[in-house]
Design a protein around this motif. Structure first.
Motif, PDB file in Angstrom:
ATOM      1  N   MET A 278       0.820  -1.183   0.000  1.00  0.00           N
ATOM      2  CA  MET A 278       0.000   0.000   0.000  1.00  0.00           C
ATOM      3  C   MET A 278       0.875   1.262   0.000  1.00  0.00           C
ATOM      4  O   MET A 278       0.678   2.157  -0.798  1.00  0.00           O
ATOM      5  N   LYS A 279       1.861   1.315   0.926  1.00  0.00           N
ATOM      6  CA  LYS A 279       2.749   2.468   1.005  1.00  0.00           C
ATOM      7  C   LYS A 279       3.545   2.629  -0.288  1.00  0.00           C
ATOM      8  O   LYS A 279       3.677   3.734  -0.808  1.00  0.00           O
ATOM      9  N   THR A 280       4.039   1.525  -0.822  1.00  0.00           N
ATOM     10  CA  THR A 280       4.818   1.562  -2.060  1.00  0.00           C
ATOM     11  C   THR A 280       3.972   2.080  -3.216  1.00  0.00           C
ATOM     12  O   THR A 280       4.449   2.864  -4.035  1.00  0.00           O
ATOM     13  N   GLU A 281       2.715   1.670  -3.271  1.00  0.00           N
ATOM     14  CA  GLU A 281       1.810   2.137  -4.333  1.00  0.00           C
ATOM     15  C   GLU A 281       1.603   3.648  -4.241  1.00  0.00           C
ATOM     16  O   GLU A 281       1.605   4.341  -5.255  1.00  0.00           O
ATOM     17  N   LYS A 282       1.428   4.160  -3.018  1.00  0.00           N
ATOM     18  CA  LYS A 282       1.229   5.600  -2.832  1.00  0.00           C
ATOM     19  C   LYS A 282       2.474   6.381  -3.254  1.00  0.00           C
ATOM     20  O   LYS A 282       2.368   7.447  -3.857  1.00  0.00           O
TER      21      LYS A 282
ATOM     22  N   TYR B  98      15.396   3.875   3.899  1.00  0.00           N
ATOM     23  CA  TYR B  98      14.606   5.024   3.473  1.00  0.00           C
ATOM     24  C   TYR B  98      14.622   5.211   1.964  1.00  0.00           C
ATOM     25  O   TYR B  98      15.560   4.832   1.290  1.00  0.00           O
ATOM     26  N   VAL B  99      13.580   5.877   1.487  1.00  0.00           N
ATOM     27  CA  VAL B  99      13.581   6.395   0.123  1.00  0.00           C
ATOM     28  C   VAL B  99      13.988   7.857   0.239  1.00  0.00           C
ATOM     29  O   VAL B  99      13.493   8.582   1.100  1.00  0.00           O
ATOM     30  N   ILE B 100      14.908   8.272  -0.623  1.00  0.00           N
ATOM     31  CA  ILE B 100      15.453   9.623  -0.576  1.00  0.00           C
ATOM     32  C   ILE B 100      15.133  10.337  -1.892  1.00  0.00           C
ATOM     33  O   ILE B 100      15.303   9.766  -2.971  1.00  0.00           O
TER      34      ILE B 100
ATOM     35  N   VAL C  47       8.607  20.949   1.969  1.00  0.00           N
ATOM     36  CA  VAL C  47       8.019  20.440   0.724  1.00  0.00           C
ATOM     37  C   VAL C  47       7.511  19.011   0.919  1.00  0.00           C
ATOM     38  O   VAL C  47       6.390  18.678   0.518  1.00  0.00           O
ATOM     39  N   LEU C  48       8.303  18.166   1.547  1.00  0.00           N
ATOM     40  CA  LEU C  48       7.899  16.773   1.721  1.00  0.00           C
ATOM     41  C   LEU C  48       6.739  16.625   2.703  1.00  0.00           C
ATOM     42  O   LEU C  48       5.882  15.761   2.529  1.00  0.00           O
TER      43      LEU C  48
ATOM     44  N   PHE D 238       4.789  13.182   1.464  1.00  0.00           N
ATOM     45  CA  PHE D 238       5.882  12.217   1.360  1.00  0.00           C
ATOM     46  C   PHE D 238       6.395  11.795   2.737  1.00  0.00           C
ATOM     47  O   PHE D 238       6.755  10.644   2.941  1.00  0.00           O
ATOM     48  N   TYR D 239       6.448  12.735   3.664  1.00  0.00           N
ATOM     49  CA  TYR D 239       6.979  12.424   4.991  1.00  0.00           C
ATOM     50  C   TYR D 239       6.208  11.296   5.656  1.00  0.00           C
ATOM     51  O   TYR D 239       6.800  10.416   6.259  1.00  0.00           O
ATOM     52  N   GLU D 240       4.896  11.329   5.549  1.00  0.00           N
ATOM     53  CA  GLU D 240       4.095  10.296   6.198  1.00  0.00           C
ATOM     54  C   GLU D 240       4.321   8.922   5.580  1.00  0.00           C
ATOM     55  O   GLU D 240       3.982   7.903   6.173  1.00  0.00           O
ATOM     56  N   LEU D 241       4.933   8.896   4.397  1.00  0.00           N
ATOM     57  CA  LEU D 241       5.258   7.635   3.728  1.00  0.00           C
ATOM     58  C   LEU D 241       6.693   7.205   3.980  1.00  0.00           C
ATOM     59  O   LEU D 241       7.167   6.229   3.413  1.00  0.00           O
ATOM     60  N   GLY D 242       7.408   7.958   4.807  1.00  0.00           N
ATOM     61  CA  GLY D 242       8.784   7.598   5.144  1.00  0.00           C
ATOM     62  C   GLY D 242       9.801   8.003   4.100  1.00  0.00           C
ATOM     63  O   GLY D 242      10.854   7.390   3.990  1.00  0.00           O
TER      64      GLY D 242
END
Length: 128
Positions: A1-5, A26-28, A105-106, A111-115
Motif C-alpha cells: 500500500m505504502k509503495t503504491e502511494k 529510506y527512500v530519498i 516540501v515533503l 511524502f513524509y508520512e510515507l517515510g
C-alpha cells in the motif's frame, strides 16, 4: 500500500530515476526532485533565522501550499563525524535552509508520512 502511494506520487510529480534513490531503510528524494515538487505544487517558503553562528545555524521555514501552511526547521552543526555535528561543510546557513526547505516540501505533499526524506536532510542521506 505504502509503495503504491509513493509510486503514484512519483508519477504525479514527474520524478525520474535521478530524482530518487534508496538508502538503507529510506527512500530519498534528491535536490532536483524537491525542486520539481515545489514548482508543481507552487509551494512558497519564507525563512526565519532562529540562530546563526560560525558553526551552527537553525532556520525556520514557513511554507504555504494553497490554503495549507506548515512551519518546520532545518539545522546544521559543522563537525567531524556524527558525534560532533551533522554537517561537514563550512556553509551551515545554506545547509540549514536546504534542510528546512526539503522538510517543508515533503511534509506539505505527504511524502513524509510515507517515510520519504530529502537528500539534504542528513549527511548520511547522500547518494554513495
Amino acid at each position: 500500500m505504502k509503495t503504491e502511494k509513493i509510486k503514484e506520487k512519483y508519477v504525479l510529480y514527474g520524478l525520474e530515476k535521478e530524482d530518487v534513490f534508496r538508502h538503507q531503510h529510506y527512500v530519498i528524494i534528491t535536490r532536483s526532485g524537491i525542486d520539481k515538487i515545489q514548482a508543481i505544487e507552487n509551494i512558497t517558503i519564507d525563512y526565519e533565522v532562529i540562530n546563526c553562528e560560525k558553526d551552527f545555524c537553525v532556520v525556520k521555514a514557513n511554507a504555504l501550499k494553497g490554503e495549507t501552511s506548515i512551519q518546520t526547521f532545518g539545522s546544521a552543526l559543522k563537525g567531524e563525524g556524527f558525534k560532533d555535528g551533522n554537517c561537514n561543510t563550512w556553509y551551515v546557513m545554506e545547509m540549514a535552509e536546504k534542510r528546512a526547505m526539503s522538510r517543508a516540501v515533503l511534509k506539505l505533499t505527504g511524502f513524509y508520512e510515507l517515510g520519504v526524506f530529502g537528500e539534504d536532510e542528513s549527511e548520511d542521506f547522500k547518494k554513495k
